[in-house]
Design a protein around this motif. Structure first.
Motif, short mmCIF file in Angstrom:
data_model
loop_
_atom_site.label_atom_id
_atom_site.label_comp_id
_atom_site.label_asym_id
_atom_site.label_seq_id
_atom_site.Cartn_x
_atom_site.Cartn_y
_atom_site.Cartn_z
N ASN A 1 0.84 -1.18 0.00
CA ASN A 1 0.00 0.00 0.00
C ASN A 1 0.88 1.24 0.00
O ASN A 1 1.41 1.63 1.03
CB ASN A 1 -0.90 -0.04 1.24
N ASN B 1 0.20 4.33 -0.30
CA ASN B 1 -0.32 5.48 0.44
C ASN B 1 0.18 5.52 1.87
O ASN B 1 0.41 6.57 2.44
CB ASN B 1 -1.85 5.43 0.48
N ASP B 2 0.29 4.35 2.47
CA ASP B 2 0.67 4.25 3.88
C ASP B 2 2.17 4.18 4.08
O ASP B 2 2.65 4.24 5.19
CB ASP B 2 0.11 2.94 4.45
N LEU C 1 4.97 5.82 3.47
CA LEU C 1 6.00 6.85 3.63
C LEU C 1 6.92 6.65 4.84
O LEU C 1 8.14 6.65 4.69
CB LEU C 1 5.36 8.25 3.66
N ILE C 2 6.33 6.45 6.02
CA ILE C 2 7.18 6.34 7.21
C ILE C 2 8.09 5.11 7.12
O ILE C 2 9.27 5.18 7.44
CB ILE C 2 6.32 6.36 8.50
N LYS D 1 5.12 17.01 1.65
CA LYS D 1 4.60 16.01 2.58
C LYS D 1 5.75 15.20 3.18
O LYS D 1 5.78 14.91 4.37
CB LYS D 1 3.59 15.09 1.90
N VAL E 1 6.82 15.12 7.17
CA VAL E 1 6.94 13.92 8.01
C VAL E 1 8.36 13.80 8.59
O VAL E 1 8.54 13.54 9.77
CB VAL E 1 6.56 12.66 7.19
#
Lengths: 597, 166
Positions: B26, B28-29, B31-32, B63, B67
């Motif tokens: 996924n 979208n989720d 990044l971290i 973005k 973060v």
């Protein structure tokens, strides 16, 4: 497999690992093999025993002998004396600070005597990296029971009836949270385990994850069944590498054994688990902020309602529970809600794990029934204050909590009683402070923390805590005024009322609570420019070295404010509250006995 | 400008990162998780790398920066060979970690968050590593030192200074 007569249990928790306990396991294995006992003696790497201040810990089972502060050079002695000859190695036993007695048995120790372990039941008992040890101690039985005998509604009703409340600090009814999420209609729902233990001074979640990871997997799967979720997410701090490793091992083992994945226990229920890493943000303990972080964004909170139970992860109903809360679920399922309600107090059933730290003899994790008094925890379990110093206060609830003084030591601890005395349960950090700790400085410490951790989204928290921190700095540097105290109070109440999330709303608590209980210390800093605990460096005063002072009276004669007293030929003392730090005494002393601040 | 992409192993490192990004179910989720991996591979997250990740995940660079700057675990500055983290959690604080921290700043001649001129040590404070039983605690890279006194500081530094760069 050969039947083993003895197990040597070595703590594999973070505290002990940092003192080379893993290397010691290897040494022990070699020693046992060398002496020819590898068939009879097993060596088990366990989770945390909780008595971290005394680590590394080695326990001999079934003799129940508890060795503390074991060093690599002691291992041969343990093997040759205890294992081979059956003689206890006395000098490695725990010595009680009060009676100075060496205690052989684990359960003789005051540290363990008053504890009642539910959440920590397997820590220090089983090998966390072996699913079969967990199963041997009744693991996954609760999940099996739930999946085969209960409807999801019955599971929710059972947890609700137990009265279990969130152990992360909020104290919200776990059963009610499950019920709300279960009732939200959706094609997909999520269970999230909050393992982002951010409260400095609390480490129970880490210990549970390291010592008993399967219990979290089992409990999350039960929660998934109860609320109708097929996916669970463990949100864990990246700073906990050992816990992450053990969770990964545990998840893999559970999958291999059909306890996670499709059709668990042959039922129609399927559940999968993912691990997501936090990245060091205290505010992510707040559930809406946590969900944003799981989604890969900045961990900023959003307004509630909508609650995550209705609209959470990716807008779907989400149930967020803390690690310790989950650790209570399997025992409640197996032993029943009534059993659980008999422990603790009527409004707060069960137990709570506290991380006892600070100026206390027995540092570590303790799990006690709710309703236990602070006095019992600090003096009976904790063994009192280090060096026999005077107890000043204990801080509970971390940066969101407050201080509890001597006057309230007999308060039975539960969610309500702590709130009533201006503190809170929080996640269970308990920092003990003695006469040398300055309460203004401690309040400043907490404000620096929250100010640093404030996400910056709302003004009261972003700017308000900054102003409070500045005022506190001013006071600790001797620049404070009466007006500052008034400002601190007004600002504190304003932030409490207007901040967006729990972090901001509770951030002023350490200040308001110390202002209430230790007003005299604030007064001393402001009026006399004096720090009674002697902790604030800017306010340090001159002192006299008792070894060097011969009582010549030279200093007393030159002191302009007459703050030096003492008979001729006797040791002189300076009254720090009156000293104006002019330095006249320092110049007058010919014996180098006056110490400059 | 950082020299993040001028290292001899740059391509190898980027390949590892790309493989990780492509494996994310996924995006979208992710990044971290991607930033964690990138920091593991490259050591830090300068703006060029942030931009690279943004393009790869097809999200705004703002973005990514948002973060990275939000979480204390991520660093945009190159770290020294060894990172010295002094715990400033409450338990360590009341046991005198401030003094220990001060001893490190004095001995190394750097402030919080800085790196020594020879690139050997980065000094920073951390918020509780959960080893409160050993307070005050200092962590050098992944190794934990417990019950540290300000007098122990020189010995700890010496232990790593000798190791040199490898």
């Amino acid at each position: 497999m050969a039947k083993q007569r003895t197990h040597i249990m070595v703590c594999g928790g973070t505290g002990c690992v940092s003192s080379q306990s893993l290397e010691m396991i290897e040494t022990l294995k070699a020693l046992i093999a060398d002496r020819g006992y590898e068939d009879e003696v097993g060596i088990v790497k366990t989770g945390c025993f909780g008595f971290c201040g005394q680590g590394p810990i080695v326990k001999i089972h079934p003799d129940n002998v508890f060795y503390v502060q074991v060093k690599p050079e002691n291992l041969a002695e343990i093997v040759d004396e205890h294992i081979v000859k059956g003689r206890i190695v006395n000098h490695l036993l725990y010595q009680e600070p009060t009676s100075l007695k060496h205690l052989k048995r684990h359960d003789d120790m005051h540290f363990y005597k008053k504890q009642y372990r539910i959440a920590l039941r397997h820590c220090g008992l089983i090998n966390p990296e072996d699913i079969f040890e967990y199963i041997a101690y009744g693991g996954y039985e609760a999940l099996g029971t739930v999946l085969t005998d209960y409807t999801p509604e019955q599971v929710v009703a059972n947890i609700k009836a137990s009265g279990l409340r969130g152990r992360g600090g909020g104290g919200f009814s776990t059963g009610l949270k499950w019920e709300l999420t279960a009732k939200s209609a959706s094609d997909q729902k999520y269970v999230i385990c909050n393992a982002d233990e951010g409260d400095p001074g609390a480490f129970m979640d880490r210990s549970i994850l390291e010592g008993d990871p399967h219990t979290i997997i089992e409990a999350m799967t039960i929660a998934g069944y109860a609320i109708g979720a097929s996916t669970g997410i463990i949100y864990i701090r990246a700073e906990y590498p050992l816990a992450i490793h053990r969770l990964k091992v545990a998840i893999e083992q559970a999958e291999i054994n059909g306890l996670l994945g499709d059709h668990i226990f042959g039922s129609n229920f399927s559940f999968e688990l993912q691990i997501k890493y936090g990245a060091g943000a205290f505010v992510c303990g707040e559930e809406t902020a946590l969900i944003h972080s799981v989604e890969g964004s900045r961990g900023e909170p959003t307004k509630k309602p909508p609650y995550p139970a209705v609209e959470g992860y990716h807008g779907k109903p989400t149930c967020v529970n803390n690690v310790e809360t989950f650790a209570n679920i399997p025992p409640i399922v197996l032993k029943g809600a009534d059993w659980f309600k008999r422990i603790g107090t009527p409004t707060s059933p069960g137990t709570k794990v506290f991380a006892l730290a600070g100026k206390i003899n027995n540092v570590g994790l303790v799990e006690v029934p709710m309703g236990t008094t602070l006095r019992e925890i600090i003096y009976d379990i904790g063994g009192g204050i280090i060096g026999g110093k005077a107890f000043k206060a204990v801080q509970t609830g971390g940066p969101s909590g407050g201080v509890i003084t001597k006057a309230d030591l007999d308060t039975p601890i539960d969610y309500e009683s702590l709130k009533a005395i201006g503190s809170m349960m929080g996640s269970g950090g308990m920092i003990v402070m003695d006469e040398d700790d300055c309460m203004v400085n401690i309040a400043k410490f907490y404000l620096e923390f929250t100010q640093d951790e404030s996400c910056g989204k709302c003004t009261p928290c972003r700017i308000g805590t900054k102003r409070m921190y500045e005022i506190l700095t001013k006071i600790t540097e001797g620049e404070g005024t009466r007006e500052d105290l008034r400002k601190l109070k007004t600002l504190g109440h304003m932030i409490k009322d207007s901040a967006l999330c729990g972090l901001g709303q509770t951030a002023p608590n350490p200040v308001l609570s110390t202002l209430h209980y230790f007003a005299d210390e604030y007064d001393a800093h402001i009026d006399a420019k004096h720090c009674p605990a002697g902790a604030c460096k800017a306010l340090a005063k001159y002192d006299i070295d008792p070894e060097k002072c011969i009582g010549c009276t030279a200093c007393a004669r030159v002191c302009p404010v007459q703050c030096i007293t003492g008979q001729p030929k006797m040791r002189h003392t300076i009254d720090a509250a009156k000293c104006i730090t002019c330095g006249a005494c320092y110049t007058a002393c010919k014996f180098d006995a006056v110490i400059r601040p | 400008m950082s020299d993040i992409f001028s290292h001899e192993k740059t391509q190898e490192r980027l390949d590892t990162l790309n493989a990780f990004i492509d494996a994310q179910a996924n995006k979208n989720d992710a990044l971290i998780a991607v930033l964690h991996r990138a920091q593991e591979i490259f050591g830090y997250l300068p703006s060029e790398l942030q931009l690279y990740i943004a393009r790869k995940l097809d999200i705004p660079a703002s973005k990514v920066y948002g973060v990275v700057s939000f979480y204390t675990f991520f660093t945009q500055k190159k770290r020294g060979l060894h990172t010295i983290s002094v715990c400033m959690g409450t338990a360590c604080f009341v046991k005198g970690s401030e003094k220990v921290f001060h001893a490190f700043t004095e001995t190394l001649g750097i402030k919080n968050g800085e790196t020594t001129a020879d690139g050997k040590f980065t000094l920073r404070d951390v918020r509780c590593i959960g080893a409160c039983g050993l307070a005050p605690v200092v962590m050098v890279d992944d190794k934990v030192f417990g019950h540290v006194k300000d007098a122990d500081v020189e010995a700890i530094i010496a232990q790593y200074a000798e190791k040199g760069s490898e």
